[in-house]
Motif scaffolding. Sequence first.
Motif, PDB file in Angstrom:
ATOM      1  N   THR A  29     -14.590   2.298   3.301  1.00 29.32           N
ATOM      2  CA  THR A  29     -14.204   0.891   3.330  1.00 29.32           C
ATOM      3  C   THR A  29     -13.936   0.374   1.919  1.00 29.32           C
ATOM      4  O   THR A  29     -12.958  -0.349   1.689  1.00 29.32           O
ATOM      5  N   ALA A  30     -14.755   0.754   0.963  1.00 22.99           N
ATOM      6  CA  ALA A  30     -14.533   0.344  -0.431  1.00 22.99           C
ATOM      7  C   ALA A  30     -13.209   0.900  -0.950  1.00 22.99           C
ATOM      8  O   ALA A  30     -12.472   0.207  -1.660  1.00 22.99           O
ATOM      9  N   LEU A  31     -12.903   2.130  -0.600  1.00 23.43           N
ATOM     10  CA  LEU A  31     -11.650   2.743  -1.024  1.00 23.43           C
ATOM     11  C   LEU A  31     -10.462   2.010  -0.401  1.00 23.43           C
ATOM     12  O   LEU A  31      -9.470   1.729  -1.069  1.00 23.43           O
ATOM     13  N   ILE A  32     -10.573   1.664   0.874  1.00 20.53           N
ATOM     14  CA  ILE A  32      -9.503   0.958   1.574  1.00 20.53           C
ATOM     15  C   ILE A  32      -9.306  -0.442   0.987  1.00 20.53           C
ATOM     16  O   ILE A  32      -8.175  -0.910   0.828  1.00 20.53           O
ATOM     17  N   ASP A  33     -10.386  -1.115   0.634  1.00 25.90           N
ATOM     18  CA  ASP A  33     -10.320  -2.498   0.150  1.00 25.90           C
ATOM     19  C   ASP A  33     -10.021  -2.630  -1.342  1.00 25.90           C
ATOM     20  O   ASP A  33      -9.809  -3.745  -1.818  1.00 25.90           O
ATOM     21  N   ARG A  34      -9.989  -1.536  -2.071  1.00 27.72           N
ATOM     22  CA  ARG A  34      -9.795  -1.630  -3.528  1.00 27.72           C
ATOM     23  C   ARG A  34      -8.430  -2.204  -3.866  1.00 27.72           C
ATOM     24  O   ARG A  34      -7.488  -2.095  -3.096  1.00 27.72           O
ATOM     25  N   ARG A  35      -8.340  -2.833  -5.008  1.00 26.18           N
ATOM     26  CA  ARG A  35      -7.097  -3.478  -5.429  1.00 26.18           C
ATOM     27  C   ARG A  35      -6.519  -2.866  -6.705  1.00 26.18           C
ATOM     28  O   ARG A  35      -5.549  -3.377  -7.245  1.00 26.18           O
ATOM     29  N   THR A  36      -7.108  -1.782  -7.172  1.00 25.92           N
ATOM     30  CA  THR A  36      -6.582  -1.117  -8.360  1.00 25.92           C
ATOM     31  C   THR A  36      -5.937   0.203  -7.949  1.00 25.92           C
ATOM     32  O   THR A  36      -6.340   0.834  -6.975  1.00 25.92           O
ATOM     33  N   ARG A  37      -4.951   0.608  -8.704  1.00 22.21           N
ATOM     34  CA  ARG A  37      -4.250   1.847  -8.401  1.00 22.21           C
ATOM     35  C   ARG A  37      -4.926   3.025  -9.068  1.00 22.21           C
ATOM     36  O   ARG A  37      -5.617   2.882 -10.073  1.00 22.21           O
ATOM     37  N   LEU A  38      -4.712   4.180  -8.495  1.00 26.42           N
ATOM     38  CA  LEU A  38      -5.192   5.414  -9.115  1.00 26.42           C
ATOM     39  C   LEU A  38      -4.360   5.703 -10.356  1.00 26.42           C
ATOM     40  O   LEU A  38      -3.143   5.509 -10.335  1.00 26.42           O
ATOM     41  N   PRO A  39      -4.975   6.187 -11.417  1.00 25.71           N
ATOM     42  CA  PRO A  39      -4.171   6.575 -12.585  1.00 25.71           C
ATOM     43  C   PRO A  39      -3.434   7.882 -12.287  1.00 25.71           C
ATOM     44  O   PRO A  39      -4.050   8.898 -11.980  1.00 25.71           O
ATOM     45  N   VAL A  40      -2.122   7.830 -12.325  1.00 27.12           N
ATOM     46  CA  VAL A  40      -1.293   8.999 -12.038  1.00 27.12           C
ATOM     47  C   VAL A  40      -0.247   9.115 -13.129  1.00 27.12           C
ATOM     48  O   VAL A  40       0.388   8.127 -13.494  1.00 27.12           O
ATOM     49  N   ASN A  41      -0.064  10.299 -13.642  1.00 28.88           N
ATOM     50  CA  ASN A  41       0.963  10.526 -14.657  1.00 28.88           C
ATOM     51  C   ASN A  41       2.210  11.083 -13.996  1.00 28.88           C
ATOM     52  O   ASN A  41       2.337  12.279 -13.767  1.00 28.88           O
ATOM     53  N   ASP A  42       3.119  10.196 -13.653  1.00 28.66           N
ATOM     54  CA  ASP A  42       4.376  10.584 -13.046  1.00 28.66           C
ATOM     55  C   ASP A  42       5.425   9.609 -13.548  1.00 28.66           C
ATOM     56  O   ASP A  42       5.209   8.402 -13.555  1.00 28.66           O
ATOM     57  N   ALA A  43       6.562  10.109 -13.921  1.00 30.47           N
ATOM     58  CA  ALA A  43       7.583   9.271 -14.546  1.00 30.47           C
ATOM     59  C   ALA A  43       8.350   8.407 -13.553  1.00 30.47           C
ATOM     60  O   ALA A  43       9.070   7.503 -13.949  1.00 30.47           O
ATOM     61  N   THR A  44       8.184   8.663 -12.269  1.00 30.25           N
ATOM     62  CA  THR A  44       8.950   7.902 -11.288  1.00 30.25           C
ATOM     63  C   THR A  44       8.086   6.859 -10.609  1.00 30.25           C
ATOM     64  O   THR A  44       6.878   7.024 -10.470  1.00 30.25           O
ATOM     65  N   ARG A  45       8.696   5.782 -10.164  1.00 29.77           N
ATOM     66  CA  ARG A  45       7.960   4.729  -9.468  1.00 29.77           C
ATOM     67  C   ARG A  45       7.365   5.265  -8.167  1.00 29.77           C
ATOM     68  O   ARG A  45       6.212   5.011  -7.848  1.00 29.77           O
TER      69      ARG A  45
END
Length: 56
Positions: free
Chosen positions: A13-29
């Motif tokens: 539930t905490a994971l579903i409700d979170r409002r921050t994005r995972l840090p991912v290193n990818d050059a595309t949106r």
Amino acid sequence: MGRHARPALPSLTALIDRRTRLPVNDATRDGETMPDESLLAAAIEARRTILTDTAA
């Protein structure tokens, strides 16, 4: 999943409700949002499965 998975519900539930994005290193949106969307879908499905399995 069954009753033994119920302790995971608060974390899911905490994971579903979170409002921050995972840090991912990818050059595309799309590359930066795809992991978030996949993780959210998996967490929602896992929570649904746990709740369904324990309701019976």
